[in-house]
Design a protein around this motif. Structure first.
Motif, PDB file in Angstrom:
ATOM      1  N   THR A 167     -27.272  -9.210 -23.003  1.00  0.00           N
ATOM      2  CA  THR A 167     -27.017  -7.957 -22.294  1.00  0.00           C
ATOM      3  C   THR A 167     -27.586  -8.000 -20.888  1.00  0.00           C
ATOM      4  OG1 THR A 167     -27.138  -6.770 -24.399  1.00  0.00           O
ATOM      5  CG2 THR A 167     -27.312  -5.459 -22.389  1.00  0.00           C
ATOM      6  N   ARG A 168     -28.789  -8.530 -20.792  1.00  0.00           N
ATOM      7  CA  ARG A 168     -29.472  -8.568 -19.497  1.00  0.00           C
ATOM      8  C   ARG A 168     -30.402  -9.769 -19.455  1.00  0.00           C
ATOM      9  NH1 ARG A 168     -31.677  -4.103 -15.699  1.00  0.00           N
ATOM     10  NH2 ARG A 168     -33.189  -5.265 -14.459  1.00  0.00           N
ATOM     11  N   ALA A 201     -24.748   0.024 -17.887  1.00  0.00           N
ATOM     12  CA  ALA A 201     -24.750  -0.120 -19.343  1.00  0.00           C
ATOM     13  C   ALA A 201     -23.346  -0.148 -19.929  1.00  0.00           C
ATOM     14  CB  ALA A 201     -25.557   1.017 -19.973  1.00  0.00           C
ATOM     15  N   GLN A 202     -22.347   0.327 -19.188  1.00  0.00           N
ATOM     16  CA  GLN A 202     -20.976   0.351 -19.689  1.00  0.00           C
ATOM     17  C   GLN A 202     -20.244  -0.974 -19.463  1.00  0.00           C
ATOM     18  OE1 GLN A 202     -20.140   3.070 -21.425  1.00  0.00           O
ATOM     19  NE2 GLN A 202     -22.213   3.762 -20.911  1.00  0.00           N
ATOM     20  N   SER A 203     -20.814  -1.848 -18.676  1.00  0.00           N
ATOM     21  CA  SER A 203     -20.142  -3.115 -18.388  1.00  0.00           C
ATOM     22  C   SER A 203     -20.271  -4.071 -19.567  1.00  0.00           C
ATOM     23  CB  SER A 203     -20.739  -3.767 -17.139  1.00  0.00           C
ATOM     24  OG  SER A 203     -20.175  -5.058 -16.945  1.00  0.00           O
ATOM     25  N   PRO A 204     -19.185  -4.742 -19.961  1.00  0.00           N
ATOM     26  CA  PRO A 204     -19.261  -5.727 -21.049  1.00  0.00           C
ATOM     27  C   PRO A 204     -19.823  -7.068 -20.588  1.00  0.00           C
ATOM     28  CG  PRO A 204     -17.023  -5.618 -20.219  1.00  0.00           C
ATOM     29  CD  PRO A 204     -17.803  -4.562 -19.463  1.00  0.00           C
ATOM     30  N   GLY A 228     -26.820  -8.495 -10.317  1.00  0.00           N
ATOM     31  CA  GLY A 228     -25.492  -7.957 -10.558  1.00  0.00           C
ATOM     32  C   GLY A 228     -24.902  -8.462 -11.862  1.00  0.00           C
ATOM     33  N   HIS A 229     -23.817  -7.835 -12.302  1.00  0.00           N
ATOM     34  CA  HIS A 229     -23.063  -8.302 -13.459  1.00  0.00           C
ATOM     35  C   HIS A 229     -22.177  -9.467 -13.034  1.00  0.00           C
ATOM     36  CE1 HIS A 229     -24.032  -5.067 -16.328  1.00  0.00           C
ATOM     37  NE2 HIS A 229     -24.114  -4.290 -15.255  1.00  0.00           N
ATOM     38  N   PHE A 230     -21.933 -10.376 -13.967  1.00  0.00           N
ATOM     39  CA  PHE A 230     -21.091 -11.517 -13.632  1.00  0.00           C
ATOM     40  C   PHE A 230     -20.346 -11.996 -14.869  1.00  0.00           C
ATOM     41  CE2 PHE A 230     -25.041 -13.194 -15.141  1.00  0.00           C
ATOM     42  CZ  PHE A 230     -24.714 -14.349 -15.836  1.00  0.00           C
ATOM     43  N   LEU A 269     -42.039 -19.886 -13.150  1.00  0.00           N
ATOM     44  CA  LEU A 269     -40.731 -19.379 -13.537  1.00  0.00           C
ATOM     45  C   LEU A 269     -40.860 -18.493 -14.764  1.00  0.00           C
ATOM     46  CD1 LEU A 269     -37.588 -19.513 -13.277  1.00  0.00           C
ATOM     47  CD2 LEU A 269     -37.689 -21.465 -14.846  1.00  0.00           C
ATOM     48  N   GLY A 270     -40.311 -17.293 -14.678  1.00  0.00           N
ATOM     49  CA  GLY A 270     -40.249 -16.389 -15.818  1.00  0.00           C
ATOM     50  C   GLY A 270     -38.801 -16.101 -16.163  1.00  0.00           C
ATOM     51  N   LEU A 271     -38.493 -16.131 -17.442  1.00  0.00           N
ATOM     52  CA  LEU A 271     -37.125 -15.898 -17.898  1.00  0.00           C
ATOM     53  C   LEU A 271     -37.163 -14.870 -19.020  1.00  0.00           C
ATOM     54  CD1 LEU A 271     -34.116 -16.657 -17.910  1.00  0.00           C
ATOM     55  CD2 LEU A 271     -34.676 -18.562 -19.428  1.00  0.00           C
ATOM     56  N   GLY A 272     -36.597 -13.682 -18.770  1.00  0.00           N
ATOM     57  CA  GLY A 272     -36.567 -12.619 -19.770  1.00  0.00           C
ATOM     58  C   GLY A 272     -35.144 -12.325 -20.194  1.00  0.00           C
ATOM     59  N   LEU A 273     -34.925 -12.173 -21.508  1.00  0.00           N
ATOM     60  CA  LEU A 273     -33.575 -12.003 -22.038  1.00  0.00           C
ATOM     61  C   LEU A 273     -33.524 -10.843 -23.016  1.00  0.00           C
ATOM     62  CD1 LEU A 273     -33.370 -15.763 -22.734  1.00  0.00           C
ATOM     63  CD2 LEU A 273     -31.876 -14.658 -21.091  1.00  0.00           C
ATOM     64  N   GLN A 274     -32.500 -10.024 -22.862  1.00  0.00           N
ATOM     65  CA  GLN A 274     -32.214  -8.954 -23.820  1.00  0.00           C
ATOM     66  C   GLN A 274     -30.857  -9.244 -24.443  1.00  0.00           C
ATOM     67  OE1 GLN A 274     -32.721  -4.844 -22.520  1.00  0.00           O
ATOM     68  NE2 GLN A 274     -30.908  -4.259 -23.668  1.00  0.00           N
ATOM     69  N   LEU A 275     -30.820  -9.311 -25.782  1.00  0.00           N
ATOM     70  CA  LEU A 275     -29.594  -9.659 -26.499  1.00  0.00           C
ATOM     71  C   LEU A 275     -28.974  -8.423 -27.132  1.00  0.00           C
ATOM     72  CD1 LEU A 275     -30.879 -12.911 -28.241  1.00  0.00           C
ATOM     73  CD2 LEU A 275     -29.758 -12.686 -26.039  1.00  0.00           C
ATOM     74  N   ASP A 276     -27.734  -8.574 -27.580  1.00  0.00           N
ATOM     75  CA  ASP A 276     -27.049  -7.444 -28.208  1.00  0.00           C
ATOM     76  C   ASP A 276     -27.266  -7.399 -29.718  1.00  0.00           C
ATOM     77  OD1 ASP A 276     -25.512  -9.545 -29.089  1.00  0.00           O
ATOM     78  OD2 ASP A 276     -23.671  -8.934 -28.078  1.00  0.00           O
TER      79      ASP A 276
END
Length: 303
Positions: A167-168, A201-204, A228-230, A269-276
């Motif tokens: 998601t992000r 939040a509405q973007s897929p 941005g979204h990509f 380096l920091g990498l943060g992930l939010q999944l669905d």
């Protein structure tokens, strides 16, 4: 009649005795299955599983080549790039030391008679050639890897999940006085520009924010972020560089996964992930484990 009665009593006794033996063997086999399951869980917990428990995590990160945090549907990693090879070697060396201890026949026979078999990477100072490590989040099959010191990747390795499962994502890069970056170039959805768009939040489509921390780098002159979204199906990347060409660039490629490559003075380096969906396990993926009771033919394994 007496003879028939004695014969019947003997048959009843023999049947009861045979049933008792079968019952005892069944109980022993059930106990053996429980012992194998318990030892498998214990060895798995101590060799390949990373936990969300803060106390256990504090112990784990002492030997890991990165720091991490794990939530229900979030995970973050913090490390240096280029990676410190000695830290990776120490991590793999520790796993191999534990492997030797757990596979020791004398230990097994004395304590539980349960056989353990572990196959994992062998570092250079143990006579091997392995210098890369990977960890995987399940069930998403999202693999985080440190490769050849200069490359960090994140990709999905199963058919049921892909980059759209994110998601992000937040990438934080912190520079040091040894750096002198002063230029950034981007391509998002094949558009040659660095976006600065809010999360929708509405973007897929997945959302990415790269935050550039240059407060400790007096020679750096960069914007604070690109976001941005990509669409992962299109080429998207961020390149951080020196305009005079006298430094190794930081390349962040976002095509069907994340690949970050850099070979200059170390940066954070920091990498943060939010999944669905929720993460059920975070595991070291380069270890095969089998636990067995040879007498009863009971075996549990993880490939």
């Amino acid at each position: 009649m007496a003879l028939l009665l004695l014969s019947a009593l003997f048959n009843i006794y023999e049947t009861a005795l045979r049933g008792q033996v079968m019952s005892d063997e069944g109980l022993q086999e059930a106990a053996a299955m429980a012992k194998v399951a318990d030892k498998f869980a214990n060895v798995k917990s101590n060799t390949i599983m990373l936990t969300a428990n803060s106390a256990e995590r504090a112990v784990d990160v002492r030997i890991l080549p990165f720091d991490y945090n794990l939530g229900n549907n979030t995970v973050s990693f913090s490390t240096e790039i280029p990676a410190r090879q000695e830290v990776i070697d120490d991590f793999l060396g520790g796993l191999n030391s534990l492997r030797i201890f757990l596979e020791d026949t004398n230990y097994s026979n004395e304590f539980d008679s349960i056989h353990t078999d572990i196959n994992t990477l062998t570092p250079v100072d143990w006579g091997g050639t392995d210098r890369n490590v990977s960890f995987i989040a399940l069930p998403q099959c999202m693999k985080f890897s440190i490769l050849d010191q200069n490359t960090i990747t994140l990709k999905f390795v199963c058919a049921d999940y892909n980059y759209l499962s994110i998601t992000r994502q937040d990438i934080n890069i912190s520079f040091t006085p040894a750096n002198s970056f002063d230029a950034i170039s981007c391509s998002f959805n094949s558009s040659p520009s660095c976006p600065d768009n809010d999360f929708n939040a509405q973007s897929p489509l997945p959302y990415m924010e790269i935050a550039l921390g240059s407060s400790a780098c007096p020679s750096c002159s960069l914007p604070q972020r690109a976001r941005g979204h990509f669409d992962p199906a299109y080429e998207s990347y961020v390149r951080i560089r020196c305009s005079d060409g006298n430094c190794s660039p930081v390349d962040v490629n976002l095509n069907e996964g994340i690949a970050i490559n850099y070979g200059g003075p170390r940066i954070r380096l920091g990498l943060g992930l939010q999944l669905d969906s929720d993460i059920m396990e975070l595991l070291f993926s380069d270890l095969n484990l089998a636990v067995s009771d040879i007498y009863f033919g009971i075996r549990r394994w993880r490939d």
